[in-house]
Design a protein around this motif. Structure first.
Motif, PDB file in Angstrom:
ATOM      1  N   SER A   1       0.975  -3.109  -2.109  1.00 27.03           N
ATOM      2  CA  SER A   1       1.543  -2.702  -3.388  1.00 27.03           C
ATOM      3  C   SER A   1       1.479  -3.871  -4.356  1.00 27.03           C
ATOM      4  CB  SER A   1       2.997  -2.253  -3.213  1.00 27.03           C
ATOM      5  OG  SER A   1       3.787  -3.304  -2.694  1.00 27.03           O
TER       6      SER A   1
ATOM      7  N   GLU B   1       3.296  -5.974  -7.169  1.00 30.73           N
ATOM      8  CA  GLU B   1       4.626  -6.287  -7.703  1.00 30.73           C
ATOM      9  C   GLU B   1       4.446  -7.189  -8.917  1.00 30.73           C
ATOM     10  OE1 GLU B   1       7.130  -4.753  -6.365  1.00 30.73           O
ATOM     11  OE2 GLU B   1       6.020  -4.018  -4.633  1.00 30.73           O
TER      12      GLU B   1
ATOM     13  N   ARG C   1       1.870  -7.377  -2.374  1.00 35.53           N
ATOM     14  CA  ARG C   1       2.672  -7.360  -1.152  1.00 35.53           C
ATOM     15  C   ARG C   1       1.994  -6.485  -0.102  1.00 35.53           C
ATOM     16  NH1 ARG C   1       4.429 -10.900  -3.380  1.00 35.53           N
ATOM     17  NH2 ARG C   1       6.429 -11.191  -4.377  1.00 35.53           N
TER      18      ARG C   1
ATOM     19  N   GLN D   1       7.827  -7.828   4.131  1.00 33.52           N
ATOM     20  CA  GLN D   1       6.725  -7.918   3.187  1.00 33.52           C
ATOM     21  C   GLN D   1       6.110  -9.308   3.196  1.00 33.52           C
ATOM     22  OE1 GLN D   1       8.597  -6.502  -0.524  1.00 33.52           O
ATOM     23  NE2 GLN D   1       7.321  -4.686  -0.276  1.00 33.52           N
TER      24      GLN D   1
END
Ligand code: FES
Length: 113
Positions: free
Chosen positions: A57, A59, A64, A73
């Motif tokens: 993902s 961020e 992460r 993470q």
């Protein structure tokens, strides 16, 4: 001494995707972060979860890789666990040759980030 292994085709790893590969005796999570390929130890430092089956993902402060078992993470570029900063997965050098992804497990890549 670095030992390079042909581990996957680029077409197997789209941007935003992570896969698990076996490199020699290592389980490695191979991640495509906006076209950059990272390889980190695929066995989570918490309880051994499979990071190569985790989720990438984006961020605000970077990318992460989230472990599918309990959500730890990691930064796939440095191997650092996001919350502790003292827990760090090994990261391995990668290179692209043609349409193939290569990983070296002979030498551990150290990042100063
Ligand atoms: S095994 Fe990865 S978070 Fe628990």
């Amino acid at each position: 001494m670095a030992e390079w292994h042909d581990v996957a085709a680029l077409t197997e790893l789209s941007p935003g995707q992570v896969i698990e590969v076996i490199v020699g005796t290592e389980v490695v999570a191979l991640a495509n972060v906006a076209g950059q390929i990272f390889a980190i130890d695929g066995v989570c430092a918490h309880q051994g979860g499979p990071l190569g089956r985790g989720v990438l993902s984006r961020e605000a402060d970077g990318c992460r890789l989230t472990c599918p078992w309990h959500g730890w993470q990691y930064d796939p570029a440095t191997g650092r666990q996001v919350l502790s900063q003292t827990i760090r997965q090994r990261v391995f050098p990668t290179r692209i040759a043609g349409d193939r992804i290569w990983v070296s497990v002979g030498a551990v890549s150290c990042s100063s980030q």
